[in-house]
Design a protein around this motif. Sequence first.
Motif, PDB file in Angstrom:
ATOM      1  N   ASP A  30       0.842  -1.193   0.000  1.00  0.00           N
ATOM      2  CA  ASP A  30       0.000   0.000   0.000  1.00  0.00           C
ATOM      3  C   ASP A  30       0.881   1.249   0.000  1.00  0.00           C
ATOM      4  N   GLY A  31       0.579   2.199  -0.880  1.00  0.00           N
ATOM      5  CA  GLY A  31       1.387   3.407  -0.986  1.00  0.00           C
ATOM      6  C   GLY A  31       2.417   3.341  -2.100  1.00  0.00           C
ATOM      7  N   TYR A  32       2.586   2.175  -2.672  1.00  0.00           N
ATOM      8  CA  TYR A  32       3.555   1.994  -3.754  1.00  0.00           C
ATOM      9  C   TYR A  32       2.836   1.866  -5.090  1.00  0.00           C
ATOM     10  N   ALA A  33       3.301   2.605  -6.076  1.00  0.00           N
ATOM     11  CA  ALA A  33       2.923   2.323  -7.457  1.00  0.00           C
ATOM     12  C   ALA A  33       3.756   1.130  -7.908  1.00  0.00           C
ATOM     13  N   VAL A  34       3.173   0.311  -8.743  1.00  0.00           N
ATOM     14  CA  VAL A  34       3.855  -0.911  -9.176  1.00  0.00           C
ATOM     15  C   VAL A  34       3.871  -0.982 -10.696  1.00  0.00           C
ATOM     16  N   ILE A  51       0.455   0.519 -12.323  1.00  0.00           N
ATOM     17  CA  ILE A  51      -0.766   0.819 -11.582  1.00  0.00           C
ATOM     18  C   ILE A  51      -0.411   1.730 -10.418  1.00  0.00           C
ATOM     19  N   SER A  52      -1.271   2.693 -10.165  1.00  0.00           N
ATOM     20  CA  SER A  52      -1.023   3.614  -9.062  1.00  0.00           C
ATOM     21  C   SER A  52      -1.248   2.921  -7.716  1.00  0.00           C
ATOM     22  N   SER A  53      -0.849   3.579  -6.657  1.00  0.00           N
ATOM     23  CA  SER A  53      -0.942   2.966  -5.329  1.00  0.00           C
ATOM     24  C   SER A  53      -2.385   2.659  -4.947  1.00  0.00           C
ATOM     25  N   SER A  54      -3.310   3.487  -5.404  1.00  0.00           N
ATOM     26  CA  SER A  54      -4.721   3.250  -5.081  1.00  0.00           C
ATOM     27  C   SER A  54      -5.375   2.261  -6.035  1.00  0.00           C
ATOM     28  N   GLY A  55      -4.722   2.030  -7.152  1.00  0.00           N
ATOM     29  CA  GLY A  55      -5.322   1.190  -8.193  1.00  0.00           C
ATOM     30  C   GLY A  55      -6.219   1.965  -9.128  1.00  0.00           C
ATOM     31  N   GLY A  56      -6.357   3.269  -8.893  1.00  0.00           N
ATOM     32  CA  GLY A  56      -7.271   4.056  -9.698  1.00  0.00           C
ATOM     33  C   GLY A  56      -6.753   4.446 -11.059  1.00  0.00           C
ATOM     34  N   THR A  69      -4.059  -7.009 -18.521  1.00  0.00           N
ATOM     35  CA  THR A  69      -4.773  -6.247 -17.503  1.00  0.00           C
ATOM     36  C   THR A  69      -4.002  -6.302 -16.198  1.00  0.00           C
ATOM     37  N   ILE A  70      -3.717  -5.134 -15.642  1.00  0.00           N
ATOM     38  CA  ILE A  70      -3.037  -5.057 -14.357  1.00  0.00           C
ATOM     39  C   ILE A  70      -4.062  -4.762 -13.272  1.00  0.00           C
ATOM     40  N   SER A  71      -3.874  -5.348 -12.110  1.00  0.00           N
ATOM     41  CA  SER A  71      -4.770  -5.112 -10.988  1.00  0.00           C
ATOM     42  C   SER A  71      -3.991  -5.312  -9.694  1.00  0.00           C
ATOM     43  N   ARG A  72      -4.577  -4.916  -8.598  1.00  0.00           N
ATOM     44  CA  ARG A  72      -3.900  -5.090  -7.318  1.00  0.00           C
ATOM     45  C   ARG A  72      -4.917  -5.390  -6.230  1.00  0.00           C
ATOM     46  N   ASP A  73      -4.434  -6.117  -5.240  1.00  0.00           N
ATOM     47  CA  ASP A  73      -5.212  -6.411  -4.044  1.00  0.00           C
ATOM     48  C   ASP A  73      -4.332  -6.012  -2.874  1.00  0.00           C
ATOM     49  N   ASN A  74      -4.538  -4.804  -2.374  1.00  0.00           N
ATOM     50  CA  ASN A  74      -3.664  -4.305  -1.303  1.00  0.00           C
ATOM     51  C   ASN A  74      -3.820  -5.114  -0.016  1.00  0.00           C
ATOM     52  N   ALA A  75      -4.965  -5.717   0.181  1.00  0.00           N
ATOM     53  CA  ALA A  75      -5.152  -6.547   1.372  1.00  0.00           C
ATOM     54  C   ALA A  75      -4.235  -7.766   1.338  1.00  0.00           C
ATOM     55  N   LYS A  76      -3.897  -8.199   0.124  1.00  0.00           N
ATOM     56  CA  LYS A  76      -3.016  -9.347  -0.042  1.00  0.00           C
ATOM     57  C   LYS A  76      -1.598  -8.925  -0.412  1.00  0.00           C
ATOM     58  N   ASN A  77      -1.368  -7.600  -0.475  1.00  0.00           N
ATOM     59  CA  ASN A  77      -0.031  -7.101  -0.852  1.00  0.00           C
ATOM     60  C   ASN A  77       0.434  -7.717  -2.168  1.00  0.00           C
ATOM     61  N   TYR A 103       1.123   9.689  -3.299  1.00  0.00           N
ATOM     62  CA  TYR A 103       0.361  10.872  -3.717  1.00  0.00           C
ATOM     63  C   TYR A 103       0.263  11.000  -5.229  1.00  0.00           C
ATOM     64  N   ILE A 104       0.834  10.074  -5.953  1.00  0.00           N
ATOM     65  CA  ILE A 104       0.736  10.094  -7.410  1.00  0.00           C
ATOM     66  C   ILE A 104      -0.552   9.408  -7.818  1.00  0.00           C
ATOM     67  N   THR A 105      -1.411  10.146  -8.490  1.00  0.00           N
ATOM     68  CA  THR A 105      -2.724   9.598  -8.834  1.00  0.00           C
ATOM     69  C   THR A 105      -2.783   9.073 -10.259  1.00  0.00           C
ATOM     70  N   THR A 106      -1.816   9.451 -11.081  1.00  0.00           N
ATOM     71  CA  THR A 106      -1.833   9.027 -12.473  1.00  0.00           C
ATOM     72  C   THR A 106      -0.497   8.378 -12.843  1.00  0.00           C
ATOM     73  N   VAL A 107      -0.560   7.225 -13.442  1.00  0.00           N
ATOM     74  CA  VAL A 107       0.631   6.565 -13.964  1.00  0.00           C
ATOM     75  C   VAL A 107       0.508   6.483 -15.475  1.00  0.00           C
TER      76      VAL A 107
END
Length: 128
Positions: A30-34, A51-56, A69-77, A103-107
């Motif tokens: 959480d907090g990391y863009a990947v 993908i941004s840290s929020s996944g947005g 397709t890239i996705s993330r599950d922060n609960a599972k890191n 704080y980066i909202t766009t990748v």
Amino acid sequence: QLQLVESGGGLVQPGGSLRLSCASSGFILDGYAVGWLRQAPGKEREGVSCISSSGGSTDYADSVKGRFTISRDNAKNTVYLQMNSLKPEDTAVYYCAAAWAPYITTVQAPCDMSYDYWGQGTPVAVSS
């Protein structure tokens, strides 16, 4: 030890699918863009998707747009890369990397970021 661990690579026929996973170990993702990057034999490393840290926010290289397709599950890191309609030119070692960017909202591809952590890579081979 703080690290990223990729899994899910392998040999697949053209047109097939694979799902790569990138899990953090020793720290919270959480907090990391990947980003997912790949390097084919004899070629330079290229950014595939990020993908941004929020996944947005997500983005893709033109060569994979509509297929990956890239996705993330922060609960599972964990961050995933679903790869469909694979082509021989997708053959490469795939790396995930994490950049502290809460704080980066766009990748944007090609996902050139100052990455703090890298995985060891997982090979993907697309061949009949």
